[in-house]
Design an enzyme around this catalytic site. Sequence first.
Site, PDB file in Angstrom:
ATOM      1  N   ARG A  33      28.375  44.890  36.676  1.00  0.00           N
ATOM      2  CA  ARG A  33      27.114  44.285  37.117  1.00  0.00           C
ATOM      3  C   ARG A  33      26.397  45.225  38.078  1.00  0.00           C
ATOM      4  NH1 ARG A  33      25.538  38.574  40.156  1.00  0.00           N
ATOM      5  NH2 ARG A  33      24.272  37.780  38.447  1.00  0.00           N
ATOM      6  N   TYR A  93      27.195  44.394  47.959  1.00  0.00           N
ATOM      7  CA  TYR A  93      28.617  44.402  48.299  1.00  0.00           C
ATOM      8  C   TYR A  93      29.152  45.837  48.250  1.00  0.00           C
ATOM      9  CZ  TYR A  93      27.960  39.419  48.106  1.00  0.00           C
ATOM     10  OH  TYR A  93      27.493  38.145  48.360  1.00  0.00           O
ATOM     11  N   GLN A 132      34.679  37.895  37.665  1.00  0.00           N
ATOM     12  CA  GLN A 132      34.040  38.943  38.449  1.00  0.00           C
ATOM     13  C   GLN A 132      34.946  39.339  39.618  1.00  0.00           C
ATOM     14  OE1 GLN A 132      30.608  38.492  41.322  1.00  0.00           O
ATOM     15  NE2 GLN A 132      29.513  39.442  39.619  1.00  0.00           N
ATOM     16  N   GLY A 187      22.205  31.318  36.141  1.00  0.00           N
ATOM     17  CA  GLY A 187      23.032  30.830  37.229  1.00  0.00           C
ATOM     18  C   GLY A 187      22.785  29.379  37.559  1.00  0.00           C
ATOM     19  N   ARG A 188      21.736  29.107  38.348  1.00  0.00           N
ATOM     20  CA  ARG A 188      21.495  27.750  38.814  1.00  0.00           C
ATOM     21  C   ARG A 188      21.301  26.755  37.669  1.00  0.00           C
ATOM     22  NH1 ARG A 188      16.451  28.024  42.097  1.00  0.00           N
ATOM     23  NH2 ARG A 188      16.038  29.808  40.734  1.00  0.00           N
TER      24      ARG A 188
END
Length: 379
Positions: free
Chosen positions: A239, A192, A113, A331-332
């Site tokens: 994304r 972002y 990414q 993810g986690r």
Amino acid sequence: MATAADTAGASSAAERGLFDTDARLGALTLPNRLVMAPMTRNRAAADGVPQAIMAKYYAQRASAGLIIAEAATPSAVGITYPNIPAIHAPEHVVGWRRVTDAVREAGGRMFLQIQHGGRIGHPDNSGHMPVAPSPVALPDTMFTPAGHQPSVVPREMTVDEIRSTVADFAAAARNAVEAGFAGVEVHAANGYLLHQFLAQNTNLRTDEYGGPVANRIRFVTEVVRAVADEIGAERVGVRIAPGLTVNGIEEGDTEEIYPALIAALSEIGPTYLHVVFADPDKPLFHDIRRRWSGTLVANPFLAWGEPLPADGGKAQAERLLAAGADFIALGRSFLANPDLVDRLRTGAPLNQVRDRHLMYVGGETGYTDYPTLAESRAA
């Protein structure tokens, strides 16, 4: 481009399974439909060079169908937090090559990414004043080596700086391929820089990059096109996070932004679209699936800040596949379970994520020391 029913080389959504062994993503054949989502872990050196511990961490998780490595900055001014990796200098390429070699030797596949922080940055982290579409500060503190500090007002980017940043993304993508990645994911989500151009509250410009939706999506599409031209669209993912308000973002007209953005991206043809916090119960997910005829990666919402569900998100993943997603990004669940794929396949119990601060403090604790099922049974 393929129709939605043909995405990812699967025959139909109803027939897709998490553990399909021949799922297609661009030029890749993946051994399952589980993607390790990009997660900032702050284990790089201060200059952004990936460290040996990162090679170990990712290699431990190589059974994922695809690993999307954590956000790497394409320029010094794009740095967000301390100890995040970069991909704009030769030493970054060398460091990442050690990571991709380790993952490849373990049988895995990786994208990287690429993320520019925009207003999410601080001079104490980067040595530069953050830049953004408009001089609107992040409504929160920024973590720095000296602790949390008030956010600074970013400097508004000139058109020349916008164009040079587009070139930075293209160069970063070329570096990523040189470092051994199969492709890159352009980060246009989570507040972002690219997301800041999309949102009304962070983009107050009156030139060709601000105002109407067609102007606010321009920077994102220019970045994606430049990256695709540099390394080939089949190596590029994007994304997005429609409606997400993290990092002080208020899009204002979500329902107008994303149809226009998806149409523009469809003309470029990146190999996948990655949707953050996809919800099969919401019309928005189905609208995106209808509009996007390529491969769709869906990241389910698993109650951030709360314990993981006992199944690690498997039920949500299967619901998203049935609703039309082609791959599921977790993810986690991958963070805490290096052998997540086998655990989900067999219904084995999962490790829970330990103290949240361990995600970011550096070192092996909370990073490479989560046990596999076999290690737990042997202990």
